[in-house]
Design an enzyme around this catalytic site. Structure first.
Site, PDB file in Angstrom:
ATOM      1  N   ASP A 184       0.895  -1.128   0.002  1.00  0.00           N
ATOM      2  CA  ASP A 184       0.069   0.038  -0.021  1.00  0.00           C
ATOM      3  C   ASP A 184       0.990   1.117   0.122  1.00  0.00           C
ATOM      4  OD1 ASP A 184       0.547  -1.049   2.653  1.00  0.00           O
ATOM      5  OD2 ASP A 184      -0.546   0.609   3.426  1.00  0.00           O
ATOM      6  N   GLU A 193       0.194  -1.105   5.663  1.00  0.00           N
ATOM      7  CA  GLU A 193       1.137  -0.623   6.574  1.00  0.00           C
ATOM      8  C   GLU A 193       0.771   1.018   6.963  1.00  0.00           C
ATOM      9  OE1 GLU A 193       5.050   1.221   7.786  1.00  0.00           O
ATOM     10  OE2 GLU A 193       3.677   1.635   6.170  1.00  0.00           O
ATOM     11  N   GLU A 194       0.446   1.658   5.986  1.00  0.00           N
ATOM     12  CA  GLU A 194       0.213   3.086   6.193  1.00  0.00           C
ATOM     13  C   GLU A 194      -0.947   3.347   6.962  1.00  0.00           C
ATOM     14  OE1 GLU A 194       2.610   4.926   5.324  1.00  0.00           O
ATOM     15  OE2 GLU A 194       3.632   3.968   3.897  1.00  0.00           O
ATOM     16  N   ASP A 202      12.988  -5.540   7.191  1.00  0.00           N
ATOM     17  CA  ASP A 202      11.753  -4.706   6.767  1.00  0.00           C
ATOM     18  C   ASP A 202      12.228  -3.570   6.210  1.00  0.00           C
ATOM     19  OD1 ASP A 202       9.121  -3.997   5.904  1.00  0.00           O
ATOM     20  OD2 ASP A 202       8.450  -3.679   8.077  1.00  0.00           O
ATOM     21  N   HIS A 246       5.837  10.219   1.057  1.00  0.00           N
ATOM     22  CA  HIS A 246       4.570  10.873   1.691  1.00  0.00           C
ATOM     23  C   HIS A 246       4.368  12.415   1.252  1.00  0.00           C
ATOM     24  CE1 HIS A 246       4.236   7.597   5.157  1.00  0.00           C
ATOM     25  NE2 HIS A 246       4.558   7.362   4.061  1.00  0.00           N
TER      26      HIS A 246
END
Length: 618
Positions: free
Chosen positions: A211, A278-279, A307, A589
């Site tokens: 995502d 995750e977001e 990760d 972002h």
């Protein structure tokens, strides 16, 4: 050479005052009978004799003391390496060792050396590059946005975009999905299991997320190229996800595909786990993946988890020394909801303070009482600071000196903390538990007094603190405000104080409270050494490598990753994205997210070398 006493000339011997007469005249007077006190010449000679004796005694004392100092210097123990290394001016060379910033050995595949060389040749081929650029571009074109208000999978239709994304991945990498064991968890979570020939070894998990954060519609026109165009302009690949985190996901699949194409069969088992929210906290994706993997591999059944996250690599402190910054610990997390209920009524007859005003007073009090900053000796921030001070060519000299003294001095440690805040303002968020009032609700109509208002304050908990300490601090700040306005308080399930003008409830807003993560061990025999050595080896073997050395300096992860759900699987969890800082156009972002295509190839190289090194050295 003639004696200095051969003439009446004044001589200046070391440690002696000048004299006008040779010593023989002084001693000649000793045989003469004492003269009356009125004889000024006799008195003068006597004083000269006393003066000479005092000089001789002084010389003896000086020689004796000098001898003792020399003896001590010959027998003195040398200072520890951790102190001696700081005695020199400036930074150490990357080739020099340090007790305060120990470095791994660069690791290169030995058993698989020819395979690694062949892969590097493939990755340098222009046809190969064009193909993988297209693969990442196509992944970016599918807007796999996740939202905070998403409903359950299978209910909320906004999840359906991930079905499209799965179709794309399976079509682009048929060899991977046909060869490895594929498991779908909670519909859109992906687990790829590559079974090793040695079933006794613990598997290694490589994680990424499918995502991306939503694109703010108001900023769509601010992009150089549309956010979901995936455009490759000859240098950059543009679009949401190019930095976070489709670049890692596609690089991971490329590494598997390249190894399969070369006929590689691992000895150790490797697993890829791809979450999909995750977001948006990761509960639907990594939360379910964690349960599946714990059932499959057992508690503490994974050797190491890698990760996304951490820092990038580059010349962070000037000069030609490259610093790479994996993260071995994450901050904790807590969203505190403040809910306030008061009597309603018509706004033409308001009380002295409405519910909105009372809530505002609480928020002002909270922002007026920030959490204390702390630099903990041995903590993640302290350790990364020591690495910067030891090896950073342009690290501020004052901070370098304080870091040296802070090894043993609490006063220097406090001074270093304050100096970091002064020199690097971002440390204000790193060294303390942060708080940010982000959400507020209240009121339904302009002529009606609000009966219920609320706000949510987001916290990122410092490595030296805890959820319990945060709750205690928050409650202690709210109580005086509540007492002033005669409000009762219920704090995290406990009635704390009474009042009649209204009622305040403090709670974990979304049930997502999280302690700071456990710290990944860095011992000589820990899996971290293989990862850190691979980071160093990958950078040093890059075709454009021109630095004097590489320093691996672990840091604190301020935000949280999917690994928050994986603590039961392994004590060895590392967050790291192998991408040069200058290969990110504008970060993640935000508008104009883009990755330099040539630089992203290094991510693929890193993953393949990590797999080969882990299979050989772990």
């Amino acid at each position: 050479m003639s004696s200095p006493y051969a003439s009446n000339t004044t001589h200046n011997e070391p440690g002696l005052l000048p004299v006008s007469n040779p010593p023989r005249d002084w001693f000649a007077q000793e045989a003469q009978p004492a003269q009356p006190s009125t004889d000024r010449r006799s008195l003068t000679n006597f004083q000269r004799i006393c003066y000479l004796l005092s000089i001789v005694c002084s010389l003896y004392g000086i020689i004796h003391i000098a001898g003792r100092i020399h003896h001590r210097s010959q027998n003195r123990q040398p200072p520890p390496d951790s102190l001696r290394q700081y005695a020199q001016v400036g930074a150490l060379s990357p080739s020099e060792s340090s007790d305060v910033c120990p470095q791994p050995k660069a690791l290169f595949p030995s058993k698989y050396a020819s395979l690694a060389d062949g892969l590097d040749e493939s990755f340098a081929d222009e046809t190969y590059k064009a193909r993988v650029y297209k693969a990442l571009s196509g992944a970016v074109q599918i807007p796999t946005e996740s939202y905070d208000d998403l409903g359950p999978v299978g209910v909320d239709e906004r999840w359906n975009t991930f079905a499209t994304f799965h179709e794309y991945l399976e079509k682009t990498y048929p060899r991977v999905f046909e060869t490895l064991e594929v498991t779908k968890v909670n519909t859109y979570g992906i687990v790829l299991h590559w079974q090793g020939s040695d079933k006794s070894g613990l598997p290694i998990v490589l994680a990424a997320h499918q995502d991306v954060v939503p694109v703010e519609p108001a900023t769509a026109n601010d992009w150089v190229h549309p956010p979901y165009s995936g455009l490759y302009d000859g240098e950059w690949i543009w679009g949401r996800g190019t930095c976070d985190d489709k670049s890692d996901l596609i690089a991971g699949l490329e590494s598997i595909d390249a190894l399969l194409q070369k006929g590689f069969q691992p000895t150790r088992t490797f697993v890829w786990a791809f979450g999909f929210d995750e977001e948006a906290s990761g509960a639907q994706g990594a939360g379910h993946l964690a349960s599946y993997m714990e059932e499959t591999y057992g508690k503490n059944g994974v050797a190491l988890i890698l990760d996304e996250g951490g820092g990038s690599y580059g010349t962070l402190y000037g000069g030609d020394v490259i610093f790479a910054a994996p993260s071995l610990i994450e901050k904790g997390y807590l969203d505190v909801r403040i809910e306030l209920k008061t009597k309603g009524g018509h706004s033409s007859v308001p009380p002295k303070h409405t519910a909105v005003g009372l809530l505002s007073a609480i928020i002002v009090a909270i922002e007026s009482e920030p959490h204390q900053v702390a630099l903990v000796r041995g903590g993640a921030v302290y350790n990364s600071t020591q690495c910067a001070a030891t090896y950073g060519p342009e690290y501020p000299d004052r901070l370098r000196s304080l870091a040296h003294d802070a090894v043993h001095s609490d006063a220097a440690l406090a001074a270093l903390r304050d100096a970091l805040l002064e020199e690097f303002p971002k440390y204000d968020a790193i060294l303390r538990t942060t708080q940010a009032a982000d959400l507020i609700q209240g009121g339904v109509k302009v002529n009606a007094l609000p009966e219920k208002v609320s706000a949510v304050v987001n916290h990122r908990i410092a490595e030296h603190s805890s959820v319990a300490e945060l709750m205690q601090h928050f409650t202690s700040v709210v109580l005086p405000v509540a007492a002033r306005f005669n409000l009762s308080v219920e704090a995290f399930g406990k009635n704390i104080s009474a009042g009649t003008a209204g009622h305040v409830v403090l709670s974990d807003a979304f049930g997502t409270g999280l302690e700071p993560s456990p710290v990944t061990p860095m011992g000589d025999s820990d899996p971290y050494q293989v990862l850190a050595g691979t980071i160093m080896g990958t950078i040093e073997s890059a075709k454009d490598y021109d630095a004097s050395g590489v320093i691996v300096a672990p840091l604190l992860q301020i935000g949280n990753t999917d690994t928050r759900y994986y603590w039961n699987l392994s004590k060895n969890i590392v967050r790291y994205k192998h991408l040069r800082e200058s290969d990110k156009y504008n970060g993640a972002h935000t508008v104009n997210e883009a990755v330099r295509a040539e630089g992203w190839i290094e991510s693929i190289r890193f993953f393949t070398k990590f797999i080969l090194n882990s299979d050989e050295y772990l």
